[in-house]
Design an enzyme around this catalytic site. Structure first.
Site, PDB file in Angstrom:
ATOM      1  N   GLN A  58     -31.982 -42.610  21.035  1.00  0.00           N
ATOM      2  CA  GLN A  58     -32.614 -41.298  21.194  1.00  0.00           C
ATOM      3  C   GLN A  58     -31.829 -40.245  20.416  1.00  0.00           C
ATOM      4  O   GLN A  58     -32.273 -39.121  20.265  1.00  0.00           O
ATOM      5  CB  GLN A  58     -32.649 -40.924  22.683  1.00  0.00           C
ATOM      6  CG  GLN A  58     -33.430 -41.883  23.552  1.00  0.00           C
ATOM      7  CD  GLN A  58     -33.216 -41.612  25.032  1.00  0.00           C
ATOM      8  OE1 GLN A  58     -33.819 -40.718  25.608  1.00  0.00           O
ATOM      9  NE2 GLN A  58     -32.309 -42.367  25.639  1.00  0.00           N
ATOM     10  N   ASP A  78     -27.988 -38.028  15.743  1.00  0.00           N
ATOM     11  CA  ASP A  78     -26.817 -38.125  14.862  1.00  0.00           C
ATOM     12  C   ASP A  78     -26.865 -39.469  14.129  1.00  0.00           C
ATOM     13  O   ASP A  78     -27.723 -40.299  14.412  1.00  0.00           O
ATOM     14  CB  ASP A  78     -25.522 -37.980  15.679  1.00  0.00           C
ATOM     15  CG  ASP A  78     -25.324 -39.090  16.703  1.00  0.00           C
ATOM     16  OD1 ASP A  78     -25.131 -38.799  17.901  1.00  0.00           O
ATOM     17  OD2 ASP A  78     -25.386 -40.278  16.304  1.00  0.00           O
ATOM     18  N   HIS A 122     -35.995 -40.311  17.965  1.00  0.00           N
ATOM     19  CA  HIS A 122     -36.120 -38.842  17.982  1.00  0.00           C
ATOM     20  C   HIS A 122     -35.733 -38.207  16.651  1.00  0.00           C
ATOM     21  O   HIS A 122     -35.429 -37.001  16.593  1.00  0.00           O
ATOM     22  CB  HIS A 122     -35.282 -38.250  19.130  1.00  0.00           C
ATOM     23  CG  HIS A 122     -35.781 -38.661  20.476  1.00  0.00           C
ATOM     24  ND1 HIS A 122     -35.021 -38.539  21.615  1.00  0.00           N
ATOM     25  CD2 HIS A 122     -36.947 -39.205  20.882  1.00  0.00           C
ATOM     26  CE1 HIS A 122     -35.716 -38.989  22.657  1.00  0.00           C
ATOM     27  NE2 HIS A 122     -36.884 -39.395  22.242  1.00  0.00           N
ATOM     28  N   CYS A 147     -47.620 -29.203   3.030  1.00  0.00           N
ATOM     29  CA  CYS A 147     -47.328 -28.584   1.727  1.00  0.00           C
ATOM     30  C   CYS A 147     -48.610 -27.987   1.139  1.00  0.00           C
ATOM     31  O   CYS A 147     -49.588 -28.701   0.907  1.00  0.00           O
ATOM     32  CB  CYS A 147     -46.757 -29.637   0.780  1.00  0.00           C
ATOM     33  SG  CYS A 147     -46.578 -29.031  -0.904  1.00  0.00           S
ATOM     34  N   CYS A 171     -44.909 -21.047  -1.844  1.00  0.00           N
ATOM     35  CA  CYS A 171     -45.870 -20.670  -0.794  1.00  0.00           C
ATOM     36  C   CYS A 171     -45.213 -20.223   0.505  1.00  0.00           C
ATOM     37  O   CYS A 171     -45.906 -19.978   1.482  1.00  0.00           O
ATOM     38  CB  CYS A 171     -46.780 -21.855  -0.513  1.00  0.00           C
ATOM     39  SG  CYS A 171     -45.923 -23.198   0.328  1.00  0.00           S
ATOM     40  N   GLY A 177     -25.534 -44.376  28.236  1.00  0.00           N
ATOM     41  CA  GLY A 177     -25.404 -42.938  28.066  1.00  0.00           C
ATOM     42  C   GLY A 177     -26.692 -42.168  27.991  1.00  0.00           C
ATOM     43  O   GLY A 177     -26.835 -41.257  27.165  1.00  0.00           O
TER      44      GLY A 177
HETATM   45  N1  APR Z   1     -20.434 -42.598  28.118  1.00  0.00           N
HETATM   46  C1  APR Z   1     -21.611 -42.986  28.691  1.00  0.00           C
HETATM   47  N2  APR Z   1     -22.497 -42.109  29.264  1.00  0.00           N
HETATM   48  C2  APR Z   1     -22.135 -40.808  29.287  1.00  0.00           C
HETATM   49  C3  APR Z   1     -20.911 -40.342  28.746  1.00  0.00           C
HETATM   50  C4  APR Z   1     -20.044 -41.302  28.139  1.00  0.00           C
HETATM   51  N3  APR Z   1     -18.892 -40.940  27.580  1.00  0.00           N
HETATM   52  N4  APR Z   1     -20.849 -38.983  28.919  1.00  0.00           N
HETATM   53  C5  APR Z   1     -22.010 -38.622  29.549  1.00  0.00           C
HETATM   54  N5  APR Z   1     -22.773 -39.716  29.775  1.00  0.00           N
HETATM   55  C6  APR Z   1     -24.112 -39.780  30.384  1.00  0.00           C
HETATM   56  C7  APR Z   1     -24.418 -38.674  31.378  1.00  0.00           C
HETATM   57  O1  APR Z   1     -23.981 -39.007  32.685  1.00  0.00           O
HETATM   58  C8  APR Z   1     -25.944 -38.594  31.288  1.00  0.00           C
HETATM   59  O2  APR Z   1     -26.559 -39.481  32.209  1.00  0.00           O
HETATM   60  O3  APR Z   1     -25.043 -39.608  29.342  1.00  0.00           O
HETATM   61  C9  APR Z   1     -26.248 -39.074  29.863  1.00  0.00           C
HETATM   62  C10 APR Z   1     -26.742 -37.983  28.912  1.00  0.00           C
HETATM   63  O4  APR Z   1     -27.997 -37.558  29.382  1.00  0.00           O
HETATM   64  P1  APR Z   1     -28.789 -36.397  28.625  1.00  0.00           P
HETATM   65  O5  APR Z   1     -27.858 -35.288  28.348  1.00  0.00           O
HETATM   66  O6  APR Z   1     -30.017 -36.135  29.421  1.00  0.00           O
HETATM   67  O7  APR Z   1     -29.155 -37.053  27.211  1.00  0.00           O
HETATM   68  P2  APR Z   1     -30.292 -38.099  26.860  1.00  0.00           P
HETATM   69  O8  APR Z   1     -30.580 -39.002  28.007  1.00  0.00           O
HETATM   70  O9  APR Z   1     -29.939 -38.717  25.576  1.00  0.00           O
HETATM   71  O10 APR Z   1     -31.557 -37.116  26.649  1.00  0.00           O
HETATM   72  C11 APR Z   1     -32.766 -37.682  26.224  1.00  0.00           C
HETATM   73  O11 APR Z   1     -33.691 -35.508  25.858  1.00  0.00           O
HETATM   74  O12 APR Z   1     -33.142 -33.415  25.246  1.00  0.00           O
HETATM   75  C12 APR Z   1     -33.826 -34.530  24.843  1.00  0.00           C
HETATM   76  O13 APR Z   1     -34.335 -35.344  22.695  1.00  0.00           O
HETATM   77  C13 APR Z   1     -33.270 -35.111  23.553  1.00  0.00           C
HETATM   78  O14 APR Z   1     -32.804 -37.419  23.002  1.00  0.00           O
HETATM   79  C14 APR Z   1     -32.662 -36.431  23.994  1.00  0.00           C
HETATM   80  C15 APR Z   1     -33.455 -36.762  25.246  1.00  0.00           C
END
Ligand code: APR
Length: 256
Positions: A104, A107, A122, A134, A160, A197
């Protein structure tokens, strides 16, 4: 983290002909890139996602949105893959065709770590796209390349006025069809899905874990916090991506 739990999951991974790895912002947290929903440090705790990550928000204030992405781009370019990214890339190198990453994240840290089988759901924060279709092309000419745009916040077409936007999927926008279809196929085919994560708050990406579970895969979650996908997990490993992935994916037996 109990060694037994790690050894159990290592056993599943060793036997699995196909492993799908669904990653979210937590995968890059230890590389210094903010997550979205972490209560204090998350981007959405500090910024309004509708104002900054939607076509409407861009149309309303393109300079605000462009500058925000420009600062995030700088953060991504300065970041380095962490031990978790490297462990996934190393496993893929040692076992060609057995492990696929579905991310997701916008980067490029999986790719910079050396992962080749990466599906980006994403988009790519380092990619430029035109905000509108365009107009020169609409008049029968060739499509303009965003790199031709005049510098500015955001850059814009001198012909444009079409504005450049970052190549990410914004709220309310559809995911790239080919990427989603390929990810769903991997989810249906994998014997183990590692979910790394992600809060599991955003669909259809989070739905891939349900697809894998329904298809009989063992779902394993790596996250220091609880997530919305926990009910699907056969094993939930409470820890970080950079700490646990090297243990789970190491070739040599773990020290007792
Ligand atoms: N290692 C593993 N997990 C981690 C770490 C780590 N070092 N640090 C944080 N986390 C976990 C958090 O506990 C949380 O559950 O990663 C998760 C991040 O969740 P979000 O911030 O909601 O990110 P994500 O799930 O990728 O969001 C999904 O939402 O905002 C949109 O498009 C954006 O791709 C993104 C999508």
């Amino acid at each position: 983290m109990a060694q037994e739990a790690i050894e159990e999951v290592r056993g599943w991974l060793a036997e699995a002909p196909h492993i799908a790895v669904l990653t979210g912002a937590g995968m890059s947290a230890e590389s210094g890139i903010a997550t979205f929903r972490d209560a204090l440090t998350g981007l959405w705790a500090r910024f309004d996602p509708q104002r900054l990550a939607s076509p409407e928000g861009f149309a309303a204030d393109p300079a605000l949105v462009w500058d925000w992405y420009a600062s995030r781009r700088a953060g991504v370019m300065a970041a380095k893959p962490n031990a978790g990214h490297r462990a996934l890339a190393d496993f893929e190198r040692r076992h060609p065709g057995r492990l696929h990453v579905v991310t997701q994240n916008v980067d490029d840290l999986h790719q910079r770590a050396g992962s080749e089988n990466v599906i980006r759901l994403h988009g790519d924060i380092l990619e430029d796209r035109w905000f509108d279709a365009c107009r020169r092309h609409a008049r029968g000419g060739n499509v303009c390349d965003p790199s031709w745009a005049e510098p500015g916040s955001p850059p814009a077409c001198a012909d444009c006025g079409n504005r450049v936007r970052p190549g990410v999927v914004w709220f309310g926008e559809a995911l790239p069809v080919a990427a989603l279809e390929a990810a769903e196929q991997l989810a249906r085919r994998c014997a183990v899905m590692l979910v790394i994560g992600t809060s599991g708050a955003v669909h259809p990406a989070a739905g891939l874990a349900y697809t894998a579970r329904r298809a009989g895969a063992k779902v394993v979650i790596v996250n220091p916090q609880l997530s919305e996908l926990d009910p699907l997990a056969l094993r939930r490993l409470q820890g970080t991506a950079a700490a646990l992935l090297p243990l789970l994916l190491a070739e040599e037996p773990l020290a007792a």
